[in-house]
Design an enzyme around this catalytic site. Sequence first.
Site, short mmCIF file in Angstrom:
data_model
loop_
_atom_site.label_atom_id
_atom_site.label_comp_id
_atom_site.label_asym_id
_atom_site.label_seq_id
_atom_site.Cartn_x
_atom_site.Cartn_y
_atom_site.Cartn_z
N ASN A 58 -8.95 0.83 -13.61
CA ASN A 58 -10.26 0.99 -12.88
C ASN A 58 -10.81 2.19 -12.43
O ASN A 58 -11.48 2.17 -11.40
CB ASN A 58 -10.40 -0.09 -11.74
CG ASN A 58 -9.30 0.01 -10.84
OD1 ASN A 58 -7.96 0.77 -11.18
ND2 ASN A 58 -9.70 -0.12 -9.54
N GLU A 59 -9.93 3.29 -12.80
CA GLU A 59 -10.20 4.71 -11.95
C GLU A 59 -11.67 4.93 -11.77
O GLU A 59 -12.22 5.53 -11.07
CB GLU A 59 -9.42 5.74 -12.52
CG GLU A 59 -7.76 5.58 -12.22
CD GLU A 59 -7.15 4.62 -13.15
OE1 GLU A 59 -7.67 3.89 -13.97
OE2 GLU A 59 -5.95 4.65 -13.12
N LEU A 82 -1.56 3.71 -7.87
CA LEU A 82 -1.08 4.70 -6.97
C LEU A 82 -1.20 4.68 -5.53
O LEU A 82 -2.15 4.17 -5.41
CB LEU A 82 -1.64 6.23 -7.62
CG LEU A 82 -1.29 6.55 -8.91
CD1 LEU A 82 -1.80 7.72 -9.21
CD2 LEU A 82 0.25 6.25 -9.08
N GLY A 117 -2.70 2.48 -11.53
CA GLY A 117 -1.22 2.69 -11.95
C GLY A 117 -0.23 1.61 -12.20
O GLY A 117 0.91 1.61 -12.77
C1 LIG Z 1 -1.50 13.38 -5.52
C2 LIG Z 1 -2.66 14.05 -6.44
C3 LIG Z 1 -2.15 15.20 -7.24
C4 LIG Z 1 -3.17 15.60 -8.12
C5 LIG Z 1 -3.74 14.74 -9.17
C6 LIG Z 1 -4.90 15.30 -9.44
C7 LIG Z 1 -5.96 14.45 -10.11
C8 LIG Z 1 -5.21 13.30 -10.69
C9 LIG Z 1 -6.64 12.58 -10.95
C10 LIG Z 1 -6.92 11.20 -11.01
C11 LIG Z 1 -5.42 10.43 -10.68
C12 LIG Z 1 -6.08 9.19 -11.15
C13 LIG Z 1 -5.12 8.08 -11.16
C14 LIG Z 1 -5.09 6.96 -10.49
C15 LIG Z 1 -4.49 5.73 -10.58
C16 LIG Z 1 -4.47 4.76 -9.44
O1 LIG Z 1 -3.51 4.14 -9.59
S1 LIG Z 1 -5.52 5.23 -8.13
C17 LIG Z 1 -5.09 3.50 -7.11
C18 LIG Z 1 -6.09 2.64 -7.69
N1 LIG Z 1 -5.73 1.29 -6.84
C19 LIG Z 1 -6.67 0.42 -6.60
O2 LIG Z 1 -7.72 0.57 -6.99
C20 LIG Z 1 -6.26 -0.74 -5.98
C21 LIG Z 1 -7.07 -1.04 -4.79
N2 LIG Z 1 -6.48 -2.30 -4.07
C22 LIG Z 1 -6.99 -3.57 -4.44
O3 LIG Z 1 -7.57 -3.55 -5.33
C23 LIG Z 1 -6.44 -4.89 -3.73
O4 LIG Z 1 -5.60 -4.22 -2.57
C24 LIG Z 1 -5.15 -5.54 -4.58
C25 LIG Z 1 -4.19 -4.93 -4.93
C26 LIG Z 1 -6.11 -6.21 -5.53
C27 LIG Z 1 -4.76 -6.68 -3.36
O5 LIG Z 1 -5.81 -7.16 -2.68
P1 LIG Z 1 -5.65 -8.09 -1.49
O6 LIG Z 1 -6.70 -8.72 -1.30
O7 LIG Z 1 -4.13 -8.97 -1.79
O8 LIG Z 1 -4.93 -7.06 -0.37
P2 LIG Z 1 -5.99 -6.08 0.38
O9 LIG Z 1 -6.87 -5.57 -0.57
O10 LIG Z 1 -6.32 -6.88 1.63
O11 LIG Z 1 -4.88 -4.84 0.62
C28 LIG Z 1 -3.75 -4.87 1.69
C29 LIG Z 1 -3.56 -3.58 2.30
O12 LIG Z 1 -2.73 -2.80 1.14
C30 LIG Z 1 -3.75 -1.50 1.04
N3 LIG Z 1 -3.92 -1.09 -0.27
C31 LIG Z 1 -4.23 -1.57 -1.22
N4 LIG Z 1 -4.30 -0.88 -2.41
C32 LIG Z 1 -3.75 0.35 -1.91
C33 LIG Z 1 -3.30 1.55 -2.69
N5 LIG Z 1 -3.61 1.61 -3.76
N6 LIG Z 1 -2.80 2.19 -1.88
C34 LIG Z 1 -2.63 2.34 -0.62
N7 LIG Z 1 -2.90 1.13 0.04
C35 LIG Z 1 -3.62 0.21 -0.55
C36 LIG Z 1 -4.85 -1.98 1.61
O13 LIG Z 1 -5.47 -1.13 2.27
C37 LIG Z 1 -4.63 -2.82 2.88
O14 LIG Z 1 -4.01 -2.23 3.77
P3 LIG Z 1 -4.57 -2.67 5.23
O15 LIG Z 1 -6.01 -2.75 5.46
O16 LIG Z 1 -3.79 -1.56 6.28
O17 LIG Z 1 -3.81 -3.98 5.32
#
Ligand SMILES: CCCCC/C=C\C/C=C\CC/C=C/CC(=O)SCCNC(=O)CCNC(=O)[C@H](O)C(C)(C)COP(=O)(O)OP(=O)(O)OC[C@H]1O[C@@H](n2cnc3c(N)ncnc32)[C@H](O)[C@@H]1OP(=O)(O)O
Length: 291
Positions: free
Chosen positions: A179-180, A110, A155
């Site tokens: 990994n949440e 997400l 997600g």
């Molecule tokens: C709307 C809410 C409604 C109410 C709901 C209420 C409650 C709900 C309760 C719980 C919901 C729980 C559900 C959660 C599910 C999810 O999916 S949460 C998201 C979890 N994601 C992560 O932990 C991933 C984090 N990212 C990474 O590990 C790494 O970025 C990667 C994917 C492995 C890639 O690594 P890499 O080295 O290639 O790239 P960078 O780390 O340098 O990232 C590049 C760039 O992308 C940005 N970014 C990374 N992940 C996200 C993301 N998930 N969302 C937005 N942006 C992301 C990162 O910040 C970098 O940006 P830049 O610095 O501007 O270049």
Amino acid sequence: MKMALRACLRTKPGLTALLSQLSCSGHAAARRAPALVAQRSSSSTSQKIKVDFDQSSGVAVMHMQSPPVNSLSLEFLTDVCIALEKLEMDKSCRGLVVTSSQPKVFSAGLDILDMYGKSPEHCAEFWKAVQEMWLKFYGSNMITIAAVNGSSPAGGCLLSMTCDYRIMADNPRYSIGLNETKLGIVAPFWFKDTMVNTVGHRATEMALQLGLLYSPAEALKIGLVDQLVHEDQVLTTATETMTKWLAIPGILNISYTCHFFHLWCCNLVCTICSCVCQVIAAKKIHLSQDF
Ligand SMILES: CCCCC/C=C\C/C=C\CC/C=C/CC(=O)SCCNC(=O)CCNC(=O)[C@H](O)C(C)(C)COP(=O)(O)OP(=O)(O)OC[C@H]1O[C@@H](n2cnc3c(N)ncnc32)[C@H](O)[C@@H]1OP(=O)(O)O
């Protein structure tokens, strides 16, 4: 499980209608839907999704191309759902491979930036879109294969688990998992259920309690992915696998048990409750931020 959901959807048209009302087709309506045309091969593109459809094999490949990491924003989720809906409506499309055009990442899950500091209305819309993606993939009439050609946390892992089969790039730098917990958030129960259906109860308990991200080899060991191949081979292996699956007589018409239908109904009811709770919670957070 995926098969069961598919059967329920096919045999219960009323349920499908209910689902589409509950889900966020409304917000998705009449946007730049990728069109599938009746020719041997076609390619359609929204900004963030490219779909290549080979009519002779009946297989479509959906390329996620939302830089930098295919994070699932409301806009992106909407595009995915529209593309899937289009494919679903084309009865000549029998198989779907989902993959990423971004280097090293299948999907980062997400979009965190789309969840923070937004209006309650946006949050509700966003959350409905997440659920719609899950329902659409899990309940798809097509055979679905995830070609996981990079990391796939949270997600992103959910998305891959809604597919019938997962092929992952054998690169130890990549990881996959829910990994949440490590992020300080609780994976919704339907994320959990999807993982239970994939790897079983105990592995899911461990995964969610500790917020584990698995290397490809570890993921294969617990059954989170089905096959590892060299990263250059992920997509070709996925299409070859699809060909084999589609050659199985009646693969799209397997019969199912009431048990699965009940489970699915329970999931639906709980999802509605969870959705309502989340909206209320989001509203409360919003209100408390005002003071
Ligand atoms: C709307 C809410 C409604 C109410 C709901 C209420 C409650 C709900 C309760 C719980 C919901 C729980 C559900 C959660 C599910 C999810 O999916 S949460 C998201 C979890 N994601 C992560 O932990 C991933 C984090 N990212 C990474 O590990 C790494 O970025 C990667 C994917 C492995 C890639 O690594 P890499 O080295 O290639 O790239 P960078 O780390 O340098 O990232 C590049 C760039 O992308 C940005 N970014 C990374 N992940 C996200 C993301 N998930 N969302 C937005 N942006 C992301 C990162 O910040 C970098 O940006 P830049 O610095 O501007 O270049």
